[in-house]
Write an enzyme that holds these catalytic residues in place. Structure first.
Site, PDB file in Angstrom:
ATOM      1  CB  ALA A  15     -19.634  58.259  26.310  1.00 46.31           C
TER       2      ALA A  15
ATOM      3  CE1 TYR B  79     -13.001  63.174  28.330  1.00 46.14           C
ATOM      4  CE2 TYR B  79     -11.967  65.158  29.202  1.00 46.14           C
ATOM      5  CZ  TYR B  79     -12.910  64.555  28.394  1.00 46.14           C
ATOM      6  OH  TYR B  79     -13.748  65.324  27.624  1.00 46.14           O
TER       7      TYR B  79
ATOM      8  CB  CYS C  27     -23.665  74.427  24.436  1.00 45.51           C
ATOM      9  SG  CYS C  27     -23.641  74.546  26.214  1.00 45.51           S
TER      10      CYS C  27
ATOM     11  CB  THR D  42     -19.911  68.292  17.752  1.00 50.82           C
ATOM     12  OG1 THR D  42     -18.753  68.548  18.543  1.00 50.82           O
ATOM     13  CG2 THR D  42     -19.595  67.225  16.723  1.00 50.82           C
ATOM     14  CB  SER D  43     -25.124  68.735  16.773  1.00 51.87           C
ATOM     15  OG  SER D  43     -25.424  69.766  17.657  1.00 51.87           O
TER      16      SER D  43
ATOM     17  NE  ARG E  86     -26.441  72.631  28.096  1.00 54.05           N
ATOM     18  CZ  ARG E  86     -27.055  71.543  27.593  1.00 54.05           C
ATOM     19  NH1 ARG E  86     -28.232  71.180  28.050  1.00 54.05           N
ATOM     20  NH2 ARG E  86     -26.471  70.829  26.669  1.00 54.05           N
TER      21      ARG E  86
END
Ligand code: SPV
Ligand code: MN
Length: 633
Positions: A393, A227, A279, A282-283, A425
């Site tokens: 993922a 990972y 949280c 990235t977006s 969050r």
């Protein structure tokens, strides 16, 4: 240069590879490589440079060794991590602590001698039959005051391939290295492998998974895992080394995105933002209409009295769960285009398409994923339903392939930082966006007091509220109090420190429904740009400065092309005094009992915040609509 080192390397390296190493005039590089070839005993070794040919070799080997398989779209590959190897293993990630040193109770440590012995025993002969890849990278842009050269030894072509995408190539940096210059060192082995879905190979010896960090030698060992958060040396492992180095040298290493917000008249306002994993970091960094510099790790330095930041990385290891074309336009476009992307731990159908939870379209009726052959309703050993893709993922690609990549991504001096965001969050306490009264207030009340409800990015239960100062707790390598003081001090040395904001994308109505859409973050970013440039007023609340209804309504109309009701504003921005007071109680307890080196300023700010909350409650009651405080003195 030590000839006996080269003689010993000569038994396993070919002439070309020896020449590549000889060109690096730093004996520690040779000693390190020699030592770990002897210890790990690989069957084959390759030294890579920065050439396109070497990048291609790595891609090809990842396929040849069954660590990745090609998907239908050109450039796309899939990699699986073992079913029980899907996140960072906090328990087995330990600092090797020299005798007599103390990091405080938060840290997972092991005596340096004992831990070194243990990890070396685990790694002895671990690469038998494996191919060792020797790779050189640079953290931060190359040729920059931020650059840190790194050498990575790994027997995983997937890890090497991921790093080729995620970092700047650094062989040429090593050619410039002087004999005594320091660099970061990483040695990784995936250990014994077993066959999983699609015939891909995964680490099988998970009980011997270890990630051991030696701050003194700036060296990280990692074994029996694939990972990325455990294995990609330059990501969270290097981050711990860099936090330690930054503390000695007076700069900051942060778990932060870097982005440019486009304001009026072509102006650009640069922001950094710290969010715990999963949280919205990235977006946020990839929001449509703005420009991304980085989405995970930033170095901040005071250069000539100005805060400058770089993205330590050059690629994104982003969460794919739920990505759809309506809410994540840019990410959707990027991950469905033919370009070099490694997908991990999602469902692959017979015709080579990848499916992740929440992708538009029907859930395939069968395929292969990280659990092997999959069908709807499949359960794991513990009786849990296995979804098509793991919540953690991911996809891996280069940032500069994005249409909204900032033009200063690789600028050696980085970008000026005008604002800093802290996000967590939080279902019931903090408003969607607010601004700190000043640097120290923001660092302490928004950064150091950051809490977040847990997610699937680390092993363990989800939904539990966790203290996570600056979203960096998992990666700290110095006592928390010292780290907080370093942040406070950093701002004091800057002529005009950046404004500080807190955001909360996860506020609910108390019954589990979110009070905001994913796209509302666009508005909070635009508001920050206006505030930083003196173009929006604010309402002084007890925990910070709040936006006015008028300003948000206008921005919602301009950016999202819809109406924004006063009801929505009031539901989102009402100040929740009881919840905020409870948070202060938790913080006081944590900073008294858990943190052993709390600076006095932290307690002072907590008490000042309490005073403000109590006073506001006296005046307005438990739940305060922001506009009612508008005319306060
Ligand atoms: C995070 O969890 O914060 C990530 C992914 O960015 S990992 O590589 O696991 O750290
Ligand atoms: Mn991260």
């Amino acid at each position: 240069m030590n000839n006996s080192t080269f003689r010993s390397l000569g038994s396993i390296l070919d002439e070309d590879d020896i020449t590549k190493l000889k060109k690096i005039e730093n004996p520690e590089v040779h000693r390190f490589i020699d030592e770990y070839i002897r210890l790990c005993n690989p069957e084959k070794v390759t030294v890579y440079t920065d050439s396109e040919e070497d990048l291609q070799k790595t891609r090809d080997l990842a396929i040849e060794y069954h660590e990745e398989a090609e998907l239908k779209v050109k450039g796309h590959t899939i990699h699986f991590d073992g079913y029980y190897d899907q996140a960072r293993d906090k328990e087995k990630t330990r600092f090797l602590l020299p005798r007599g040193e103390d990091l405080g109770p938060e840290f997972n440590t092991i005596d340096r001698e004992e831990g070194t012995r243990e990890i070396r025993d685990i790694m002895r002969g671990i690469m038998k039959g494996h191919h060792l890849h020797i790779k050189f990278y640079c953290l931060g842009p190359t040729g920059s005051p931020f650059s840190i050269p790194c050498v990575q030894l790994t027997d995983s072509a997937y890890v090497a391939h991921s790093e080729d995408i995620l970092y700047r190539q650094g062989y040429s940096e090593f050619l410039k290295l002087k004999p005594k210059d320091p660099f970061f060192k990483f040695v990784h082995s995936e250990g014994e492998l077993e066959k999983a879905g699609l015939g891909l190979m995964v680490s099988s010896n998970i009980s011997d998974r270890r990630i051991y960090i030696d701050l003194e030698d700036e060296l990280v060992y990692t074994a029996n895992t694939q990972y990325a958060g455990n294995t990609i040396g330059l990501k969270k492992l290097a981050m711990r080394l860099a936090i330690h180095r930054a503390s000695r040298e007076g700069w900051l290493t942060e778990h932060m995105l870097v982005m440019g917000v486009n304001g009026a008249g072509g102006r650009k306002t640069y922001l950094t933002g710290a969010f715990p994993s999963m949280c919205g970091k990235t977006s946020t960094a990839m929001v449509e209409g703005e420009n991304i510099v980085g989405d995970d790790i930033a170095y901040l330095k005071n250069i000539g009295g100005e805060t400058r930041a770089v993205n330590v990385e050059a690629g994104i290891f982003g969460i794919i769960d739920g990505i759809n074309p309506d809410e994540d336009t840019i990410q959707w476009e990027a991950i469905t285009s033919p370009q070099e992307i490694i997908f991990t731990n999602q469902l692959v159908t017979e015709d080579g398409e990848n499916y992740w939870n929440g992708k538009p379209g029907e859930v395939p009726s069968e395929g292969h994923n990280h659990s092997g052959k999959w069908h709807p309703g499949k359960k794991d050993r513990e009786g849990n339903q296995i979804k098509p893709s793991h919540k953690n993922a991911r996809f891996t690609f280069r940032i500069d392939t994005l249409q909204n990549a900032d033009s200063h991504i690789h600028t050696p001096e980085g970008v000026p930082v005008n604002g800093v965001i802290y996000g967590g969050r939080d279902s019931d306490t903090s408003v969607p966006v607010k601004e700190a009264f000043n640097w120290e207030h923001g660092i302490i009340m928004y950064g150091a007091c950051l809490e977040s409800e847990t997610t699937a990015a680390t092993l363990g239960k989800e939904g539990v509220r966790k203290f996570n100062p600056m979203s960096n707790l998992d990666f700290l390598s110095l006592p928390i109090g010292k780290y907080v003081s370093n942040n406070v001090e950093f701002g004091k040395q800057i002529d005009k420190p950046p404004s500080i904001f807190a955001v909360n994308y996860f506020l609910t109505d108390g019954e589990g429904r979110f009070l905001n859409d994913k796209n509302d973050k666009k508005i909070w970013l635009k508001w920050m740009d206006l505030r930083i440039n003196g173009e929006a007023g604010a309402i002084e609340g007890p925990t910070g400065l709040l936006p006015t209804y008028k300003d948000i309504r206008k921005l919602v109309k301009e950016v999202l092309k819809r109406d924004y009701s006063l009801d929505d504003y009031n539901r989102q921005f009402r100040v929740r005094i009881p919840e905020n007071l409870k948070k202060l109680d938790r913080m006081k307890k944590i900073f008294t009992e858990r943190v052993t080196d709390t600076p006095d300023t932290v307690m002072r700010h907590i008490e000042e915040q309490r005073e403000r909350l109590l006073k506001a409650r006296e005046e307005y009651g438990d739940y305060i609509l922001p506009e009612s405080m508008k005319d306060r003195e």
